[in-house]
Design a protein around this motif. Structure first.
Motif, PDB file in Angstrom:
ATOM      1  N   VAL A   1       0.849  -1.186   0.000  1.00  0.00           N
ATOM      2  CA  VAL A   1       0.000   0.000   0.000  1.00  0.00           C
ATOM      3  C   VAL A   1       0.890   1.244   0.000  1.00  0.00           C
ATOM      4  O   VAL A   1       1.894   1.290   0.716  1.00  0.00           O
ATOM      5  N   VAL A   2       0.503   2.235  -0.805  1.00  0.00           N
ATOM      6  CA  VAL A   2       1.261   3.488  -0.903  1.00  0.00           C
ATOM      7  C   VAL A   2       0.368   4.642  -0.464  1.00  0.00           C
ATOM      8  O   VAL A   2      -0.767   4.775  -0.928  1.00  0.00           O
ATOM      9  N   PHE A   3       0.926   5.464   0.428  1.00  0.00           N
ATOM     10  CA  PHE A   3       0.229   6.653   0.921  1.00  0.00           C
ATOM     11  C   PHE A   3       0.987   7.903   0.482  1.00  0.00           C
ATOM     12  O   PHE A   3       2.220   7.924   0.494  1.00  0.00           O
ATOM     13  N   LYS A   4       0.241   8.915   0.106  1.00  0.00           N
ATOM     14  CA  LYS A   4       0.853  10.165  -0.335  1.00  0.00           C
ATOM     15  C   LYS A   4       1.573  10.859   0.816  1.00  0.00           C
ATOM     16  O   LYS A   4       2.701  11.308   0.668  1.00  0.00           O
ATOM     17  N   LYS A   5       0.921  10.948   1.954  1.00  0.00           N
ATOM     18  CA  LYS A   5       1.477  11.683   3.100  1.00  0.00           C
ATOM     19  C   LYS A   5       1.718  10.718   4.255  1.00  0.00           C
ATOM     20  O   LYS A   5       1.133   9.641   4.311  1.00  0.00           O
TER      21      LYS A   5
ATOM     22  N   PRO B   1      -8.508  10.171   1.677  1.00  0.00           N
ATOM     23  CA  PRO B   1      -7.922  10.425   0.348  1.00  0.00           C
ATOM     24  C   PRO B   1      -6.405  10.304   0.301  1.00  0.00           C
ATOM     25  O   PRO B   1      -5.809  10.617  -0.732  1.00  0.00           O
ATOM     26  N   ASN B   2      -5.790   9.840   1.323  1.00  0.00           N
ATOM     27  CA  ASN B   2      -4.329   9.712   1.355  1.00  0.00           C
ATOM     28  C   ASN B   2      -3.829   8.476   0.609  1.00  0.00           C
ATOM     29  O   ASN B   2      -2.678   8.382   0.244  1.00  0.00           O
ATOM     30  N   LEU B   3      -4.696   7.536   0.364  1.00  0.00           N
ATOM     31  CA  LEU B   3      -4.335   6.282  -0.289  1.00  0.00           C
ATOM     32  C   LEU B   3      -4.045   6.512  -1.773  1.00  0.00           C
ATOM     33  O   LEU B   3      -4.829   7.138  -2.472  1.00  0.00           O
ATOM     34  N   SER B   4      -2.898   5.994  -2.260  1.00  0.00           N
ATOM     35  CA  SER B   4      -2.497   6.231  -3.646  1.00  0.00           C
ATOM     36  C   SER B   4      -2.359   4.963  -4.476  1.00  0.00           C
ATOM     37  O   SER B   4      -2.441   5.010  -5.700  1.00  0.00           O
ATOM     38  N   PHE B   5      -2.113   3.832  -3.830  1.00  0.00           N
ATOM     39  CA  PHE B   5      -1.929   2.585  -4.580  1.00  0.00           C
ATOM     40  C   PHE B   5      -2.147   1.408  -3.645  1.00  0.00           C
ATOM     41  O   PHE B   5      -1.744   1.444  -2.482  1.00  0.00           O
ATOM     42  N   VAL B   6      -2.769   0.336  -4.180  1.00  0.00           N
ATOM     43  CA  VAL B   6      -2.910  -0.931  -3.462  1.00  0.00           C
ATOM     44  C   VAL B   6      -2.577  -2.037  -4.458  1.00  0.00           C
ATOM     45  O   VAL B   6      -3.153  -2.089  -5.553  1.00  0.00           O
ATOM     46  N   SER B   7      -1.640  -2.901  -4.085  1.00  0.00           N
ATOM     47  CA  SER B   7      -1.267  -4.010  -4.980  1.00  0.00           C
ATOM     48  C   SER B   7      -2.305  -5.125  -4.901  1.00  0.00           C
ATOM     49  O   SER B   7      -3.124  -5.173  -3.985  1.00  0.00           O
TER      50      SER B   7
ATOM     51  N   VAL C   1       5.253   3.747   2.147  1.00  0.00           N
ATOM     52  CA  VAL C   1       5.026   2.548   1.340  1.00  0.00           C
ATOM     53  C   VAL C   1       5.172   1.360   2.290  1.00  0.00           C
ATOM     54  O   VAL C   1       6.232   1.176   2.890  1.00  0.00           O
ATOM     55  N   VAL C   2       4.104   0.576   2.420  1.00  0.00           N
ATOM     56  CA  VAL C   2       4.103  -0.495   3.421  1.00  0.00           C
ATOM     57  C   VAL C   2       3.470  -1.765   2.874  1.00  0.00           C
ATOM     58  O   VAL C   2       2.781  -1.763   1.867  1.00  0.00           O
ATOM     59  N   VAL C   3       3.719  -2.842   3.603  1.00  0.00           N
ATOM     60  CA  VAL C   3       2.975  -4.084   3.412  1.00  0.00           C
ATOM     61  C   VAL C   3       2.074  -4.193   4.629  1.00  0.00           C
ATOM     62  O   VAL C   3       2.543  -4.093   5.771  1.00  0.00           O
ATOM     63  N   ALA C   4       0.778  -4.319   4.376  1.00  0.00           N
ATOM     64  CA  ALA C   4      -0.197  -4.373   5.470  1.00  0.00           C
ATOM     65  C   ALA C   4      -1.055  -5.621   5.338  1.00  0.00           C
ATOM     66  O   ALA C   4      -1.326  -6.093   4.227  1.00  0.00           O
ATOM     67  N   GLN C   5      -1.457  -6.151   6.500  1.00  0.00           N
ATOM     68  CA  GLN C   5      -2.291  -7.354   6.524  1.00  0.00           C
ATOM     69  C   GLN C   5      -3.594  -7.078   7.261  1.00  0.00           C
ATOM     70  O   GLN C   5      -3.655  -6.234   8.154  1.00  0.00           O
ATOM     71  N   SER C   6      -4.604  -7.861   6.874  1.00  0.00           N
ATOM     72  CA  SER C   6      -5.911  -7.763   7.524  1.00  0.00           C
ATOM     73  C   SER C   6      -6.475  -9.164   7.720  1.00  0.00           C
ATOM     74  O   SER C   6      -6.228 -10.069   6.918  1.00  0.00           O
TER      75      SER C   6
ATOM     76  N   VAL D   1       0.527  -3.197   9.936  1.00  0.00           N
ATOM     77  CA  VAL D   1       1.672  -2.986   9.055  1.00  0.00           C
ATOM     78  C   VAL D   1       2.757  -4.003   9.416  1.00  0.00           C
ATOM     79  O   VAL D   1       3.168  -4.092  10.573  1.00  0.00           O
ATOM     80  N   VAL D   2       3.222  -4.766   8.426  1.00  0.00           N
ATOM     81  CA  VAL D   2       4.234  -5.795   8.684  1.00  0.00           C
ATOM     82  C   VAL D   2       5.563  -5.493   8.003  1.00  0.00           C
ATOM     83  O   VAL D   2       6.569  -6.157   8.280  1.00  0.00           O
ATOM     84  N   GLY D   3       5.593  -4.514   7.107  1.00  0.00           N
ATOM     85  CA  GLY D   3       6.842  -4.146   6.439  1.00  0.00           C
ATOM     86  C   GLY D   3       6.770  -2.725   5.930  1.00  0.00           C
ATOM     87  O   GLY D   3       5.699  -2.246   5.534  1.00  0.00           O
TER      88      GLY D   3
END
Length: 170
Positions: free
Chosen positions: A55-59, A70-76, A109-114, A128-130
């Protein structure tokens, strides 16, 4: 009078001069803008994880509300449970095509789990795991810089389930 006009003309040339004269503008790459890299995992995956995404965040995440739009910019795309490595390209692995990355600087820029079955936009549902970080210090997120028409390579993240990063907001 001619002297005054000459001084004004020379001053105008210095003020309104052409930066590069008549040379052409630099050519900007016309390819797509994005990034790619790899996520590597060490340790045992936690039980019950339903989703794992890059997941990528702008701020930066400074408060709970910064974690999602609206901070979310990308999700793989979802990373398969139990993976030891996941190679990705933002142009090919975009889970939410409505989110389009453009040139700019992205702070987190992180790796997140749910553990939820459905996509949740609640901060409490994600762990957040990475973190894409400086010198392996996951408490020090590294900015992702995307230039127009270029693919930024080497955006690698190490996930160590035995040493998780600090959880945002910091």
């Amino acid at each position: 009078m001619k002297k005054v006009l000459l001084i004004i003309l020379i001053s105008a040339v210095f003020i309104f001069r052409c930066d590069g004269g008549i040379e052409p503008e630099p050519v900007k790459p016309d390819g797509p803008t994005g990034f790619k890299g790899a996520v590597t995992f060490t340790g045992n995956w936690p039980a019950g994880v339903k989703r794992t995404h890059l997941v990528v965040f702008k701020k930066p995440i400074q408060k709970t509300d910064d974690f999602f739009p609206p901070n979310l910019s990308f999700v793989s795309d979802s990373i398969p449970y139990g993976s030891s490595a996941f190679n990705y390209n933002s142009l090919e692995n975009n889970f939410l095509p409505i989110l389009q990355l453009g040139e700019g600087t992205y702070s987190y820029v992180v790796v997140a789990q749910s553990k939820t079955e459905e996509i949740s936009f609640e901060r409490k549902d994600w762990y957040v795991v990475g973190v894409y970080c400086n010198n392996g210090d996951q408490a020090s997120p590294k900015e992702l810089i995307l230039r127009p028409g270029e693919i930024t390579e080497g955006v690698n993240i190490k996930v160590d389930f035995n040493n998780p990063p600090p959880q945002p907001p910091y």
